[in-house]
Design a protein around this motif. Structure first.
Motif, PDB file in Angstrom:
ATOM      1  N   GLY A  18      13.209 136.062  -0.723  1.00 18.71           N
ATOM      2  CA  GLY A  18      14.178 136.157  -1.683  1.00 18.71           C
ATOM      3  C   GLY A  18      13.557 136.480  -3.005  1.00 18.71           C
ATOM      4  N   PRO A  19      14.439 136.298  -4.042  1.00 20.37           N
ATOM      5  CA  PRO A  19      13.850 136.949  -5.399  1.00 20.37           C
ATOM      6  C   PRO A  19      12.763 135.836  -5.888  1.00 20.37           C
ATOM      7  N   VAL A  20      12.819 134.639  -5.579  1.00 18.35           N
ATOM      8  CA  VAL A  20      11.851 133.560  -5.758  1.00 18.35           C
ATOM      9  C   VAL A  20      11.334 133.131  -4.530  1.00 18.35           C
ATOM     10  N   PRO A  21      10.008 133.874  -4.214  1.00 20.98           N
ATOM     11  CA  PRO A  21       9.557 133.380  -2.788  1.00 20.98           C
ATOM     12  C   PRO A  21       8.895 131.920  -2.817  1.00 20.98           C
ATOM     13  N   TYR A  22       8.372 131.619  -3.958  1.00 21.43           N
ATOM     14  CA  TYR A  22       7.894 130.218  -4.044  1.00 21.43           C
ATOM     15  C   TYR A  22       7.638 129.745  -5.605  1.00 21.43           C
ATOM     16  N   VAL A  23       7.285 128.480  -5.779  1.00 25.78           N
ATOM     17  CA  VAL A  23       7.055 128.120  -6.965  1.00 25.78           C
ATOM     18  C   VAL A  23       5.726 127.310  -7.345  1.00 25.78           C
ATOM     19  N   PRO A  24       5.243 127.720  -8.272  1.00 29.18           N
ATOM     20  CA  PRO A  24       3.827 126.999  -8.483  1.00 29.18           C
ATOM     21  C   PRO A  24       3.726 125.433  -8.359  1.00 29.18           C
ATOM     22  N   SER A  25       2.677 124.852  -8.345  1.00 30.45           N
ATOM     23  CA  SER A  25       2.570 123.376  -8.161  1.00 30.45           C
ATOM     24  C   SER A  25       2.237 123.019  -9.380  1.00 30.45           C
ATOM     25  N   THR A  26       2.024 123.768 -10.647  1.00 30.70           N
ATOM     26  CA  THR A  26       1.678 123.239 -11.885  1.00 30.70           C
ATOM     27  C   THR A  26       2.955 122.275 -12.267  1.00 30.70           C
ATOM     28  N   ALA A  27       3.901 122.360 -11.989  1.00 30.41           N
ATOM     29  CA  ALA A  27       5.128 121.425 -12.461  1.00 30.41           C
ATOM     30  C   ALA A  27       6.120 121.431 -11.144  1.00 30.41           C
ATOM     31  N   LEU A  28       6.169 120.341 -10.451  1.00 32.27           N
ATOM     32  CA  LEU A  28       7.379 120.146  -9.572  1.00 32.27           C
ATOM     33  C   LEU A  28       7.929 118.685  -9.371  1.00 32.27           C
ATOM     34  N   LEU A  29       9.042 118.777  -8.902  1.00 35.13           N
ATOM     35  CA  LEU A  29       9.841 117.584  -8.613  1.00 35.13           C
ATOM     36  C   LEU A  29      10.130 117.590  -7.245  1.00 35.13           C
ATOM     37  N   VAL A  30       9.662 116.373  -6.458  1.00 31.41           N
ATOM     38  CA  VAL A  30       9.885 116.700  -4.932  1.00 31.41           C
ATOM     39  C   VAL A  30      10.492 115.297  -4.510  1.00 31.41           C
ATOM     40  N   ARG A  31      11.286 115.189  -3.290  1.00 31.26           N
ATOM     41  CA  ARG A  31      11.753 114.085  -2.519  1.00 31.26           C
ATOM     42  C   ARG A  31      10.293 113.576  -1.863  1.00 31.26           C
ATOM     43  N   ARG A  32       9.749 112.629  -2.314  1.00 26.99           N
ATOM     44  CA  ARG A  32       8.383 111.837  -1.815  1.00 26.99           C
ATOM     45  C   ARG A  32       8.514 111.860  -0.126  1.00 26.99           C
ATOM     46  N   LEU A  33       9.399 111.331   0.473  1.00 29.76           N
ATOM     47  CA  LEU A  33       9.620 111.077   1.910  1.00 29.76           C
ATOM     48  C   LEU A  33       9.420 112.471   2.553  1.00 29.76           C
ATOM     49  N   ALA A  34      10.167 113.451   1.955  1.00 30.19           N
ATOM     50  CA  ALA A  34      10.045 114.723   2.568  1.00 30.19           C
ATOM     51  C   ALA A  34       8.861 115.488   2.651  1.00 30.19           C
ATOM     52  N   LEU A  35       8.152 115.218   1.499  1.00 30.57           N
ATOM     53  CA  LEU A  35       6.675 115.632   1.425  1.00 30.57           C
ATOM     54  C   LEU A  35       5.813 115.046   2.169  1.00 30.57           C
ATOM     55  N   LEU A  36       5.732 113.815   2.069  1.00 25.36           N
ATOM     56  CA  LEU A  36       4.970 113.051   3.143  1.00 25.36           C
ATOM     57  C   LEU A  36       5.446 113.134   4.561  1.00 25.36           C
ATOM     58  N   GLY A  37       6.393 113.646   4.740  1.00 25.20           N
ATOM     59  CA  GLY A  37       6.822 114.171   6.331  1.00 25.20           C
ATOM     60  C   GLY A  37       6.332 115.193   6.799  1.00 25.20           C
ATOM     61  N   GLU A  38       5.948 116.269   5.747  1.00 25.55           N
ATOM     62  CA  GLU A  38       5.123 117.549   5.971  1.00 25.55           C
ATOM     63  C   GLU A  38       3.755 117.649   5.981  1.00 25.55           C
ATOM     64  N   GLY A  39       3.177 116.426   5.631  1.00 24.76           N
ATOM     65  CA  GLY A  39       1.726 116.381   5.453  1.00 24.76           C
ATOM     66  C   GLY A  39       1.413 116.462   3.962  1.00 24.76           C
ATOM     67  N   GLY A  40       2.178 116.587   3.005  1.00 19.87           N
ATOM     68  CA  GLY A  40       1.855 116.855   1.704  1.00 19.87           C
ATOM     69  C   GLY A  40       1.201 118.102   1.377  1.00 19.87           C
ATOM     70  N   PHE A  41       0.334 118.244   0.513  1.00 19.02           N
ATOM     71  CA  PHE A  41      -0.626 119.662   0.245  1.00 19.02           C
ATOM     72  C   PHE A  41      -1.503 119.807   1.128  1.00 19.02           C
ATOM     73  N   ASP A  42      -1.865 121.032   1.652  1.00 15.31           N
ATOM     74  CA  ASP A  42      -2.996 121.407   2.373  1.00 15.31           C
ATOM     75  C   ASP A  42      -4.159 121.270   1.638  1.00 15.31           C
ATOM     76  N   GLU A  43      -4.926 120.387   1.884  1.00 17.14           N
ATOM     77  CA  GLU A  43      -6.252 120.244   1.102  1.00 17.14           C
ATOM     78  C   GLU A  43      -7.374 121.213   1.405  1.00 17.14           C
ATOM     79  N   SER A  44      -7.030 121.879   2.549  1.00 18.26           N
ATOM     80  CA  SER A  44      -8.011 122.917   3.209  1.00 18.26           C
ATOM     81  C   SER A  44      -8.015 124.188   2.324  1.00 18.26           C
ATOM     82  N   MET A  45      -7.008 124.463   1.438  1.00 17.32           N
ATOM     83  CA  MET A  45      -6.591 125.524   0.891  1.00 17.32           C
ATOM     84  C   MET A  45      -6.950 125.880  -0.707  1.00 17.32           C
ATOM     85  N   PRO A  46      -8.180 126.607  -0.827  1.00 18.55           N
ATOM     86  CA  PRO A  46      -8.649 126.578  -2.266  1.00 18.55           C
ATOM     87  C   PRO A  46      -7.453 127.275  -3.154  1.00 18.55           C
ATOM     88  N   ALA A  47      -6.780 128.167  -2.360  1.00 20.10           N
ATOM     89  CA  ALA A  47      -5.785 128.998  -3.156  1.00 20.10           C
ATOM     90  C   ALA A  47      -4.685 129.017  -2.240  1.00 20.10           C
TER      91      ALA A  47
END
Length: 466
Positions: A225-254
């Motif tokens: 789409g016109p906005v394919p992603y948003v940066p993690s610099t500033a985000l508001l998330v539903r906590r259980l949804a993010l936990l359900g997906e395992g949170g941020f991938d810690e193995s990715m430096p970028a």
């Protein structure tokens, strides 16, 4: 089990770029452009372009409009601010952290000290100290791990992630929170602007065209789409949804923020970009650091392309657009004839799609022209950004290609300046210079990442049939 019904009082408004026909029963728009057919009863509910949810029927119509991308949400319900915990990962950046905490008075904050040389201490400042918790690691684990640490420690329904080098503007949280009255929304991101846009040339460029800037239009966040992603610099998330997906991938430096957006999207969650919520970001301090940041951003595409096959392609063009552009690009009579035949064939195919409209040929011609011009624009941008090493090689081998490439680079840069210009923005010359440096850095990172991963998947364009 997730209940996805929109609540009563929730509203949707048809996007101003969407065209309606046949008394509102046919809507053409979205990304990619599609034709949405509504029953007369559903069309009657929309009225002047706004629909308010009042019962199961209107909730179903509103959901279909949102999921088709032809309407934007207008929520009226607002979760409580007490349901939000702000998480700030920090490493040796105490002055900017203190500046951010001053702007977060009254909020519940978790500061994750990611192995700073000196442990972070929150100074006494009245009531704000009682609501700030510091969690510390003695060894640095990285921002993704720090965010996950804070996510697991939070107890509220929603979590806001803020980097220490940002300062949210008044009302930022309230504007984004309303979107969560839609139970399918898992993530909302604000518009990120330069904190002091007049300080340097780079700051003025970043204010309108930076890596963190997602534009002035509200939008769903989707891979193509016109906005394919948003940066993690500033985000508001539903906590259980993010936990359900395992949170941020810690193995990715970028590219971890892109990976998170696409995983949530694939899981059926909805993501929104809300430019009415604004967060200021510290300006780049030097050309070297700015260039390095752009280069690093490009290196993250290669691992993304292996995790999300086909979604990280640098260029996506319908086959008919690619064929037409290549044929016109030959600059020969037979090439022009072939291109025109391709366009005529496409016109007749589109005419069948719009057969239910009053003037299907005219409508098909309009959308074909828009599709082709948009495709040529993406192709020109990719030749200057993602594929500039190939373009450079062609310039060294051919004078004609050299002239075409220089013209293309200037024209694309000027068009980009015209589209994104704002009051007090850079003049065209300096804007185009910054844009080309931005493209060189990102493109170099893209190719270096592909070499490092020993995979060309991040360089391969996609050619969908439509």
């Amino acid at each position: 089990m997730r209940h996805d019904r929109l609540p009563d009082g929730f509203g949707v408004r048809i996007d101003p770029r969407v065209r309606t026909y046949s008394g509102g029963r046919l809507l053409v728009g979205g990304t990619p452009t599609r034709l949405l057919r509504l029953a007369p009863e559903a069309a009657a509910l929309i009225g002047d372009g706004y629909l308010e949810v009042t019962d199961p029927t209107s909730a179903k119509v509103a959901r279909r409009l949102l999921d088709s991308g032809v309407a934007n949400p207008r929520p009226r319900l607002l979760p409580a601010l007490e349901d939000v915990t702000v998480i700030v990962p920090v490493h040796n950046n105490v002055p900017e952290l203190n500046r951010l905490l001053s702007a977060l008075r009254g909020h519940t904050v978790i500061v994750v000290d990611d192995g700073s040389d000196k442990p972070v201490r929150i100074p006494e400042s009245g009531g704000s100290r009682r609501r700030v918790t510091v969690l510390r690691w003695d060894k640095r684990h990285g921002q993704a791990a720090a965010r996950n640490f804070g996510l697991r420690a939070a107890a509220t329904e929603f979590v806001a992630f803020l980097d220490p080098d940002v300062v949210p503007r008044t009302g930022w949280l309230e504007v984004m929170l309303g979107h969560f009255s839609d139970p399918k929304v898992a993530l909302v991101a604000p518009r990120i602007l330069a904190m002091d846009p007049d300080s340097t040339v780079l700051a003025r460029y970043e204010h309108t065209r930076g890596s963190l800037h997602r534009g002035r239009r509200e939008s769903a966040v989707q891979a193509h789409g016109p906005v394919p992603y948003v940066p993690s610099t500033a985000l508001l998330v539903r906590r259980l949804a993010l936990l359900g997906e395992g949170g941020f991938d810690e193995s990715m430096p970028a590219g971890g923020d892109i990976d998170l957006c696409w995983r949530l999207d694939r899981a059926g969650w909805r993501l929104r970009y809300e430019p009415a919520a604004r967060v200021a970001h510290s300006n780049p301090v030097s050309l070297r650091k700015w260039f390095t940041h752009k280069l690093t951003h490009g290196t993250g595409v290669a691992p993304l392309s292996q995790r999300h096959v086909g979604m990280a392609a640098p260029l996506s063009l319908p086959i008919w657009t690619a064929v037409t552009a290549v044929l016109f690009g030959t600059l020969t009579r037979w090439g022009a004839v072939g291109a025109l035949l391709t366009l005529i064939t496409t016109l007749f195919r589109l005419r069948r799609v719009f057969a239910g409209l009053d003037n299907p040929t005219r409508v098909a011609a309009i959308y074909m022209a828009r599709g082709f011009s948009g495709g040529v624009w993406r192709l020109a941008s990719s030749l200057c950004r993602h594929y500039w090493p190939v373009t450079l090689l062609g310039m060294l081998c051919s004078r004609r290609i050299r002239h075409i490439a220089v013209t293309l680079a200037v024209a694309e840069g000027l068009a980009d300046w015209f589209i994104h210009r704002e009051s007090g923005a850079l003049d065209p010359t300096r804007y185009v210079a910054c844009k080309r440096l931005d493209d060189i850095a990102y493109g170099a990172g893209l190719w270096w990442g592909a070499v490092r991963q020993r995979s060309a998947s991040s360089l391969r364009p996609t050619l969908p049939p439509n």
